[in-house]
Scaffold this motif. Sequence first.
Motif, PDB file in Angstrom:
ATOM      1  N   ASP A  25      11.436   3.106  -8.794  1.00 48.43           N
ATOM      2  CA  ASP A  25      10.097   3.757  -8.969  1.00 48.43           C
ATOM      3  C   ASP A  25       9.002   3.072  -9.745  1.00 48.43           C
ATOM      4  O   ASP A  25       8.218   3.495 -10.315  1.00 48.43           O
ATOM      5  CB  ASP A  25      10.169   5.376  -9.569  1.00 48.43           C
ATOM      6  CG  ASP A  25      10.839   5.053 -11.213  1.00 48.43           C
ATOM      7  OD1 ASP A  25      11.288   3.842 -11.302  1.00 48.43           O
ATOM      8  OD2 ASP A  25      11.032   6.258 -11.499  1.00 48.43           O
ATOM      9  N   GLU A  55       5.983   0.955 -10.577  1.00 47.97           N
ATOM     10  CA  GLU A  55       4.585   1.198 -10.251  1.00 47.97           C
ATOM     11  C   GLU A  55       4.064  -0.297  -9.260  1.00 47.97           C
ATOM     12  O   GLU A  55       4.608  -1.075  -9.879  1.00 47.97           O
ATOM     13  CB  GLU A  55       3.780   1.420 -11.099  1.00 47.97           C
ATOM     14  CG  GLU A  55       3.699   2.917 -11.582  1.00 47.97           C
ATOM     15  CD  GLU A  55       2.794   3.334 -12.646  1.00 47.97           C
ATOM     16  OE1 GLU A  55       2.073   4.251 -12.614  1.00 47.97           O
ATOM     17  OE2 GLU A  55       2.296   2.488 -13.684  1.00 47.97           O
ATOM     18  N   ASP A  92      -0.984   9.834  -3.072  1.00 58.24           N
ATOM     19  CA  ASP A  92      -0.476   9.123  -4.302  1.00 58.24           C
ATOM     20  C   ASP A  92      -0.035   7.430  -3.800  1.00 58.24           C
ATOM     21  O   ASP A  92       0.798   7.321  -3.235  1.00 58.24           O
ATOM     22  CB  ASP A  92       0.928   9.721  -4.405  1.00 58.24           C
ATOM     23  CG  ASP A  92       1.568   9.335  -5.969  1.00 58.24           C
ATOM     24  OD1 ASP A  92       0.804   8.283  -6.573  1.00 58.24           O
ATOM     25  OD2 ASP A  92       2.713   9.550  -6.176  1.00 58.24           O
ATOM     26  N   HIS A  93      -0.750   6.709  -4.558  1.00 57.16           N
ATOM     27  CA  HIS A  93      -0.833   5.047  -4.136  1.00 57.16           C
ATOM     28  C   HIS A  93       0.391   4.681  -5.163  1.00 57.16           C
ATOM     29  O   HIS A  93       0.653   3.501  -5.055  1.00 57.16           O
ATOM     30  CB  HIS A  93      -2.302   4.328  -4.324  1.00 57.16           C
ATOM     31  CG  HIS A  93      -2.856   4.500  -5.535  1.00 57.16           C
ATOM     32  ND1 HIS A  93      -2.394   4.463  -6.978  1.00 57.16           N
ATOM     33  CD2 HIS A  93      -4.300   5.063  -5.788  1.00 57.16           C
ATOM     34  CE1 HIS A  93      -3.337   4.626  -7.910  1.00 57.16           C
ATOM     35  NE2 HIS A  93      -4.335   5.201  -7.189  1.00 57.16           N
ATOM     36  N   GLN A  94       0.584   5.197  -6.164  1.00 62.59           N
ATOM     37  CA  GLN A  94       1.687   4.868  -7.135  1.00 62.59           C
ATOM     38  C   GLN A  94       1.546   3.470  -7.693  1.00 62.59           C
ATOM     39  O   GLN A  94       2.536   2.779  -7.849  1.00 62.59           O
ATOM     40  CB  GLN A  94       3.026   4.952  -6.444  1.00 62.59           C
ATOM     41  CG  GLN A  94       3.440   6.345  -5.934  1.00 62.59           C
ATOM     42  CD  GLN A  94       4.863   6.389  -5.397  1.00 62.59           C
ATOM     43  OE1 GLN A  94       5.705   5.654  -6.071  1.00 62.59           O
ATOM     44  NE2 GLN A  94       4.973   7.278  -4.472  1.00 62.59           N
ATOM     45  N   THR A  95      -0.003   3.201  -7.626  1.00 60.34           N
ATOM     46  CA  THR A  95      -0.094   1.683  -8.385  1.00 60.34           C
ATOM     47  C   THR A  95      -0.466   1.873  -9.942  1.00 60.34           C
ATOM     48  O   THR A  95      -1.469   2.756 -10.166  1.00 60.34           O
ATOM     49  CB  THR A  95      -1.419   1.493  -7.502  1.00 60.34           C
ATOM     50  OG1 THR A  95      -1.191   1.253  -6.220  1.00 60.34           O
ATOM     51  CG2 THR A  95      -1.846   0.050  -7.888  1.00 60.34           C
ATOM     52  N   ILE A 142       5.604   1.260  -0.708  1.00 58.37           N
ATOM     53  CA  ILE A 142       6.128   2.538  -1.237  1.00 58.37           C
ATOM     54  C   ILE A 142       7.553   3.079  -0.867  1.00 58.37           C
ATOM     55  O   ILE A 142       8.529   3.388  -1.183  1.00 58.37           O
ATOM     56  CB  ILE A 142       5.070   3.771  -1.474  1.00 58.37           C
ATOM     57  CG1 ILE A 142       4.021   3.065  -2.394  1.00 58.37           C
ATOM     58  CG2 ILE A 142       6.046   4.972  -2.157  1.00 58.37           C
ATOM     59  CD1 ILE A 142       2.790   4.343  -2.716  1.00 58.37           C
TER      60      ILE A 142
END
Length: 445
Positions: free
Chosen positions: A164, A166, A192-195, A158
């Motif tokens: 941005d 995912e 927030d793993h943003q996966t 990240i």
Amino acid sequence: MAQEPRIDVELTLAQGEGTTSTEKLAELTRHLPPGPWFGTRIGPARRAGERQADEVWELRSARPYRREVAQGTAAVYRADGHQRLRRPFIFADGFNYGPSDLPGLFAYFNAPYEGSKIGFLDQLLAAGIDVILLGFEQRHTYIQANAGVAISAIQRAISEREGDAELIVGGVSMGGLITRYALAEMESQRLDHQTGTYLSWDSPHNGAWIPLILQQLAYFFESAPVEPGRIKPAELIRSPAAQQLLCAWVPDAKYSGPVATASELRTQFLAELEELGQFPVRPRKLGVANGTGNGTGRDLPAGAQAFKKQLPLVYYVEANFQPDRGEHQPIGEMRALGQVRRGFTSHVPGLDGAPGGILDTFGDIAEALNAEIPDAYKLSNFVPSVSSVALDFDPAKWNIDPYEKVEAAHEKSALDEYKCDTRNSEHSEVTRPLVDWIVEQLTRR
């Protein structure tokens, strides 16, 4: 009400043999199969000109598990034309002993396969997906410990990502469990793993299977002295990872008792998954199984003899395929060191021939012992299809038919979508049906 699966071992003295001499022990040692047994075969010889990683990350878990702070490494391969990470795909290594071999992992998953001249990873790199292979210093340690390394890899990706997009996060075999736990833990801690997508490749979500008779044999052959520096046959199945992974496990060759709950490590791991909600909520959850989805397994007759071997005046072993449930069903016999050990199981499903990703488990051990075994008996189930597609059943009681046609059971799965192979292929094998499906899913916009 389903009864608890268990094993019982009967010990008797071998008639007329007494204790084994020093000479016999030395002879037995010379005939030991090399250890550790039951490792998977990811990582072939590398090809000349194999693509090199663009960078390597040294990783460390930010928190301990059982006082252990796990470490690992990530090999970063940026997509064609990318100077920085843009769409990272973290793919974690799986079950085995010792440290990961990331160049070998890349070579394995990028080798040409039947029906394609372009490797799986090269297809992703050409499609704009940056590949990050995640390895561990100790693949055989606690799943939760290595999940801390996976969290560090996610946070590093990240921080270094441009844009941005995912993340895609997952793994092969136990790597799918490690990343499943990592993502669920991050959600529980509001990190927030943003996966956006989770992917497991033949991961034993409800447990993997190593025949109980072969586990006993691994312990049994440790009765003889081992050369200094040589890893004992049972070191891998004795490890924390194996205890957490296997749906049936025994701690030694003489053990009698329950097999699905023999290890408190597995009981605790299942409880922790339950506390975390089983799976992460945010990502789309995908999975592939090396086993078939139509209920077709391998023709391994439950309870039949797989192989036997006698080395006169040294040892005798006999291994049967796992009987299908029943009471006090024989699984095999071992004689050496003046003792006879006979094993019996009750209420254990006959998983050896069930649909699933397969390993050359019986074949490897028979070959090491120079025992005759039919070719059709060498390969047996390691990750049942009902486990790799995460069907909803009790992983400690196995209250499910392992031959269920999972291709028509999507509503029972914790995964959003999954794909089974058209045959029972080797565990983690790269096949065209699985690759085509994964590439289509990951490149969908």
